[in-house]
Every structure is written in structure tokens, then in C-alpha cells.
Design an enzyme around this catalytic site. Sequence first.
Site, PDB file in Angstrom:
ATOM      1  N   ARG A  53       0.823  -1.215   0.000  1.00 55.09           N
ATOM      2  CA  ARG A  53       0.000   0.000   0.000  1.00 55.09           C
ATOM      3  C   ARG A  53       0.854   1.260   0.000  1.00 55.09           C
ATOM      4  O   ARG A  53       0.599   2.200  -0.733  1.00 55.09           O
ATOM      5  CB  ARG A  53      -0.947  -0.001   1.202  1.00 55.09           C
ATOM      6  CG  ARG A  53      -2.267  -0.679   0.897  1.00 55.09           C
ATOM      7  CD  ARG A  53      -3.363  -0.147   1.796  1.00 55.09           C
ATOM      8  NE  ARG A  53      -3.080  -0.393   3.208  1.00 55.09           N
ATOM      9  CZ  ARG A  53      -3.607   0.304   4.194  1.00 55.09           C
ATOM     10  NH1 ARG A  53      -4.428   1.301   3.940  1.00 55.09           N
ATOM     11  NH2 ARG A  53      -3.318   0.021   5.453  1.00 55.09           N
ATOM     12  N   THR A  54       1.867   1.273   0.857  1.00 54.16           N
ATOM     13  CA  THR A  54       2.723   2.456   0.957  1.00 54.16           C
ATOM     14  C   THR A  54       3.472   2.687  -0.357  1.00 54.16           C
ATOM     15  O   THR A  54       3.561   3.809  -0.854  1.00 54.16           O
ATOM     16  CB  THR A  54       3.736   2.285   2.111  1.00 54.16           C
ATOM     17  OG1 THR A  54       3.014   2.037   3.304  1.00 54.16           O
ATOM     18  CG2 THR A  54       4.583   3.525   2.292  1.00 54.16           C
ATOM     19  N   LYS A  82      20.163  -8.720   2.475  1.00 55.62           N
ATOM     20  CA  LYS A  82      21.198  -9.641   2.944  1.00 55.62           C
ATOM     21  C   LYS A  82      22.517  -9.407   2.223  1.00 55.62           C
ATOM     22  O   LYS A  82      23.580  -9.660   2.762  1.00 55.62           O
ATOM     23  CB  LYS A  82      20.742 -11.091   2.715  1.00 55.62           C
ATOM     24  CG  LYS A  82      19.542 -11.470   3.559  1.00 55.62           C
ATOM     25  CD  LYS A  82      19.056 -12.879   3.189  1.00 55.62           C
ATOM     26  CE  LYS A  82      17.600 -13.092   3.597  1.00 55.62           C
ATOM     27  NZ  LYS A  82      16.771 -13.586   2.486  1.00 55.62           N
ATOM     28  N   ARG A 103      12.088   2.129   2.571  1.00 60.72           N
ATOM     29  CA  ARG A 103      11.407   1.297   3.564  1.00 60.72           C
ATOM     30  C   ARG A 103      12.397   0.233   4.007  1.00 60.72           C
ATOM     31  O   ARG A 103      12.944  -0.485   3.165  1.00 60.72           O
ATOM     32  CB  ARG A 103      10.174   0.642   2.938  1.00 60.72           C
ATOM     33  CG  ARG A 103       9.504  -0.389   3.823  1.00 60.72           C
ATOM     34  CD  ARG A 103       8.485   0.250   4.724  1.00 60.72           C
ATOM     35  NE  ARG A 103       7.665  -0.711   5.414  1.00 60.72           N
ATOM     36  CZ  ARG A 103       6.480  -0.414   5.935  1.00 60.72           C
ATOM     37  NH1 ARG A 103       5.981   0.804   5.809  1.00 60.72           N
ATOM     38  NH2 ARG A 103       5.790  -1.319   6.580  1.00 60.72           N
ATOM     39  N   HIS A 131       7.140   6.489  10.643  1.00 61.48           N
ATOM     40  CA  HIS A 131       6.538   6.371   9.317  1.00 61.48           C
ATOM     41  C   HIS A 131       5.914   7.744   9.043  1.00 61.48           C
ATOM     42  O   HIS A 131       4.700   7.910   9.093  1.00 61.48           O
ATOM     43  CB  HIS A 131       5.500   5.248   9.332  1.00 61.48           C
ATOM     44  CG  HIS A 131       4.980   4.858   7.984  1.00 61.48           C
ATOM     45  ND1 HIS A 131       5.460   5.397   6.809  1.00 61.48           N
ATOM     46  CD2 HIS A 131       4.011   3.995   7.621  1.00 61.48           C
ATOM     47  CE1 HIS A 131       4.809   4.868   5.786  1.00 61.48           C
ATOM     48  NE2 HIS A 131       3.913   4.009   6.267  1.00 61.48           N
TER      49      HIS A 131
END
Lengths: 306, 153
Positions: A53-54, A82, A103, A131
Site C-alpha cells: 500500500r505504501t 542480505k 522502507r 513512518h
Amino acid sequence: MSLSGRDIISVRDFSRSEIETVMEAAGRMLADAPHDLLSGRLMASLFFEPSTRTRLSFETAMHRLGGRVVSVSGSEGTSLLKGESLSDTISVVAGYCDCIVLRHPVEGASRLAADLVGIPIINAGDGAHEHPTQTFLDLFTIFNACRTLDGLQIGFLGDLKYGRTVHSLAHAMMSFKSRLRFVAPPSLQLPDDLAGELQEGGVEFDRTTSVEEVLPELDILYCTRIQKERFGDEAEYTRMKGIYHIDAKLLQRTRVKPSLRIMHPLPRVDELNPDVDQTEHALYIQQAHNGVPTRMALLGLVLGGI
Amino acid sequence: MAAEKMRKREVSAIKDGTVIDHIDGKATFKVAALLKADSREHTVLVGANLSSRKIGRKGIIKIENTELTPDEVNRIALAAPDATLSIIKDYAVVMKRRIELPDVIEGIVKCFNPSCVSNHEKIQTRFIVVGRDPIRLRCYHCDRYETGDEIIL
Ligand SMILES: [Zn+2]
């Protein structure tokens, strides 16, 4: 007031007049967006953990202003997590684009990124920390509904202990003169650290368990969901999740103000009955829609278009 | 005054170097460890559990032929905020001051939040000093607070 070139890491970094600048810009974007404001500009969205959504909201905002987007997300993002250090990734990508939306599951990742590179970094969530664009959209939703952020009574309901959205919004309200009412069972109440900060900041607030008691006085009720992963004990969760239940009947019985507006960051569980959707009090769908104009405003401001 | 002289003699005088005095009684060996007292180039004298009119029990540490780095002074300030620092030249005190915490501490304190970026990337930690009595720090990266005994050096 120009916010050109600014990073958006935490709403804490923004003064009252800067927050007002964002509110006004979001209002203009909602009414009539300039479709070529950011043409020729490139945004990189780096999602090291999924948040569909973001990401959609940011990318829609950039496209709507005529800008372009490159993005890393999904399994590509998790494997990048990683593979190499965040510092290296950010330093390299900063050479490709005009701003980075980041993010990342690690707290403070955006602050680190912002210190490394010259282009604006927009924090799209760093673990349990901040956020800020969610907070700006919450502020804008209140501002747009009430035409002010001062002199209101704002209730917060549900998980106030762990709820990041609540903490950030309450913190941002320190710049304004509204009364905050925190409604939660004692085990999920607002942490003392934050309550102390509000007190030092001169914010008028109280903590209570009774939603019936505060409802008639509220202009805004901000509901949050009680999350299962916060509880080690299944029985405790089952007991807590149903503790508050807002429905049309309750709103009628407690004689809420006709102008009361109810917000919720969605998705909801048991705390908010779908029968509220049909009432004039429901603001949460609009709240979800406000994500795009708010992010358009922020992108426009930091990339210097407005 | 006589008592003061007696106490001075409990830990031998040094000709040149640094004296850290008025260390909180419980923090003496912590400070000694922070200064790596047992692996320095020059002699280090440690006096512990001395009586002090001001703070009850105190510690004193004398390091010969050494001036402490700002980093070392900051470490002491975190462990023993009321300590004093004297520079000795030819048995005379040429400078004496209270140790003070700076507004920002870099690279000394560890963030106890396992999810903090400072525990994941090779970077210096940075803490903002938000309170001095008791010491209260806020992590620049993750905004978590650390107070008193929680502070990890
Ligand atoms: Zn931290």
C-alpha cells in the site's frame, strides 16, 4: 516556507509552520494537482521489506506529478537486504535519481541514509520507529475535515502502547493546541516516556479506560487495531481484541457530536463495525485516499517544484 | 585541612600526569576499566573506598605522564558524572575542573535496541544528552532513551 531539499525522516524534525506548509500543499494537491510539476524528475523507491500500500501510494503520487519511478521491492528487496550494506546501496542509488523513498526493517535506517547522501531521503517506515508520511496524511485528514489542528478534542483508542501511528501523531500534535484523550486498557496505555514528553511540551491530555466517557466531547476519534503479535498469550489477546467496539448504536447512544469524524489506519478487525461506514462520521476511507495527495505534496515540496 | 592531607597520602602523589578525583564510590573500578588501567603505558594508581566529606565514599585514580583524550574524558563523565579532573605538573595542580558531559556523545555508548541501525551497519553511534541528573541519552538513530544503569559503554 521552502522545504526544498529536505529529508523526511520523522515528523519531530518539522516545526509548526513547516507542518502547516505541508497541510496547505496537500490541500492544493487534492483540489487540483499540477500534472507536470515533477516531469523529468526521478524517484527511487527502495523497499527492503514489503509494504504494497505504501509503495503504491508513493509511486502513484510521483506519476501523478509527471515524475518517473524506479523501484526495488519484493524478493529483490529482501535479497538486497542480505547482500550488501545499506550504506553502500544508498550511496550508489543516490547517483541515479533525485530522491529516495526508503522502507527498511531496521530503526534509524533513513536517518543514516540521509546523513550519507545529498538528495532528499523520504522515510517510508523504518521498523517500529517512524513512518512520517503516514503521520502527515493523518494530520492532513484531520486538517482537511476540521479546517484546523488547534482547539480540537482528539481521542485515541486501542493499542496505544505499541501503536507507532498513535505515538507519531500524538507527538506531532505537540505543535498544536488540541486536547488529546487516550483510551485503552491499562496494559495497552500510552507509554510513560511519551506521556512525559507531552507533559513537558505543555499538551493537555488524559488517559482513561472508558470510551463512553470521552465520546460525546470528541471532534476526532482515531481507532487502532489491537495486534495479535503483541501478545504471548492467546487468551489474553482474545480478551483484549474485543474490549472496544465502535458501532453505529454506540455513537447514537453516547450522543456524539454530529461533526465527530472517525479515523482508522486500516485494516480493521473487531474495533470498528462496518455499520459505521454508512454514517457521516466515517472518515477512514477518505483518510486512506489522502495518502496520495499528501505524498504528492511532500514530493513537490522536497524536490523543489513548489 | 589535616584530614584532607591525610587522605592525599593514601594514594601516592604523582609528579606529572592526570588525577581523577571524586569518583562515585561504586564507579571506581568501572572508571579504571574504561581507562584500561591495567594495560596503559604509564603507571596508574587506583584508590578505592576512600572517605569523602562531600560524597561519602569515593575513588581516586592517578595516571602518570598522561593527559586523557576527550574520548576518555567523556567515558568518565558517563560513568562518574561528579568526578573532577586535575592536570599535575611537577607535583603541582596546574588545572582542575569538573568533568562535564558534552551535548552529543559519539562512538562511546552502545544502543541497546537490537533493531537499531547502529547495531547493523558499521557506523559510529551518536547519542543526544537530554538529561544530566540522572544521565539520560536519546539515540540519534532510533530515538530510544537510555538512562543511568541502562547506558552501555
Ligand atoms: Zn539506537
